[in-house]
Design a protein around this motif. Structure first.
Motif, mmCIF file in Angstrom:
data_model
loop_
_atom_site.group_PDB
_atom_site.id
_atom_site.type_symbol
_atom_site.label_atom_id
_atom_site.label_comp_id
_atom_site.label_asym_id
_atom_site.label_seq_id
_atom_site.Cartn_x
_atom_site.Cartn_y
_atom_site.Cartn_z
ATOM 1 N N LYS A 1 -46.570 -25.975 2.550
ATOM 2 C CA LYS A 1 -45.319 -26.139 1.804
ATOM 3 C C LYS A 1 -44.622 -24.799 1.585
ATOM 4 O O LYS A 1 -44.072 -24.509 0.528
ATOM 5 N N SER A 2 -44.697 -23.960 2.624
ATOM 6 C CA SER A 2 -44.037 -22.656 2.583
ATOM 7 C C SER A 2 -43.649 -22.254 3.997
ATOM 8 O O SER A 2 -44.104 -22.849 4.969
ATOM 9 N N ILE A 3 -42.814 -21.255 4.092
ATOM 10 C CA ILE A 3 -42.403 -20.737 5.386
ATOM 11 C C ILE A 3 -43.395 -19.656 5.788
ATOM 12 O O ILE A 3 -43.649 -18.737 5.006
ATOM 13 N N PRO A 4 -43.957 -19.740 7.002
ATOM 14 C CA PRO A 4 -45.023 -18.802 7.383
ATOM 15 C C PRO A 4 -44.507 -17.438 7.837
ATOM 16 O O PRO A 4 -44.937 -16.893 8.841
ATOM 17 N N VAL A 5 -43.588 -16.899 7.087
ATOM 18 C CA VAL A 5 -43.108 -15.530 7.306
ATOM 19 C C VAL A 5 -42.937 -14.889 5.941
ATOM 20 O O VAL A 5 -42.743 -15.571 4.934
ATOM 21 N N GLN A 6 -42.982 -13.586 5.910
ATOM 22 C CA GLN A 6 -42.814 -12.875 4.651
ATOM 23 C C GLN A 6 -41.324 -12.693 4.393
ATOM 24 O O GLN A 6 -40.588 -12.180 5.233
ATOM 25 N N LEU A 7 -40.890 -13.141 3.241
ATOM 26 C CA LEU A 7 -39.482 -13.048 2.877
ATOM 27 C C LEU A 7 -39.324 -12.034 1.748
ATOM 28 O O LEU A 7 -39.203 -12.382 0.586
ATOM 29 N N ASP A 8 -39.363 -10.775 2.100
ATOM 30 C CA ASP A 8 -39.206 -9.718 1.102
ATOM 31 C C ASP A 8 -37.729 -9.492 0.839
ATOM 32 O O ASP A 8 -36.997 -9.025 1.708
ATOM 33 N N TYR A 9 -37.313 -9.833 -0.360
ATOM 34 C CA TYR A 9 -35.923 -9.636 -0.747
ATOM 35 C C TYR A 9 -35.861 -8.499 -1.752
ATOM 36 O O TYR A 9 -36.545 -8.535 -2.772
ATOM 37 N N GLN A 10 -35.072 -7.523 -1.452
ATOM 38 C CA GLN A 10 -34.886 -6.399 -2.350
ATOM 39 C C GLN A 10 -33.433 -6.411 -2.824
ATOM 40 O O GLN A 10 -32.532 -6.036 -2.083
ATOM 41 N N PRO A 11 -33.188 -6.864 -4.056
ATOM 42 C CA PRO A 11 -31.810 -6.928 -4.540
ATOM 43 C C PRO A 11 -31.209 -5.538 -4.706
ATOM 44 O O PRO A 11 -31.907 -4.572 -5.020
ATOM 45 N N ASN A 12 -29.895 -5.464 -4.494
ATOM 46 C CA ASN A 12 -29.207 -4.189 -4.686
ATOM 47 C C ASN A 12 -29.013 -3.939 -6.185
ATOM 48 O O ASN A 12 -29.327 -4.780 -7.029
#
Length: 89
Positions: free
Chosen positions: A42-53
């Protein structure tokens, strides 16, 4: 069975399909495995690193601190923005 068509950048396609082939998989097998992983975890098998500005971080801090204004309509919001622009802010 269902068929699905999508567009890929030719270079991305070749690089990805090359990896699939190195595992002895054809693209359909590899994509089916990826979709099965999505379902089972139940997740996407990639790393979704979001760094907000910084602007986004400031907004998040303001929301957490209750330091925000509410508006009742888009027209009210547009009027506030125009007023701030007129004050140079």
């Amino acid at each position: 069975m269902t068929s699905y068509t999508f567009r890929l950048d030719p270079e991305l396609k070749e690089q990805a399909f090359s990896v699939f082939r190195s595992y002895g998989l054809n693209p359909a097998q590899a994509l089916k495995m990826i979709l099965q992983q999505v379902v089972s975890t139940k997740s996407i098998p990639v790393q979704l690193d979001y760094q907000p500005n910084e602007e986004t971080m400031r907004s998040i801090r303001d929301l957490r601190n209750g330091d925000y204004e509410t508006v009742n309509s888009i027209d009210e919001l547009v009027a506030q923005i125009k007023a701030e622009q007129g004050r140079g802010g």
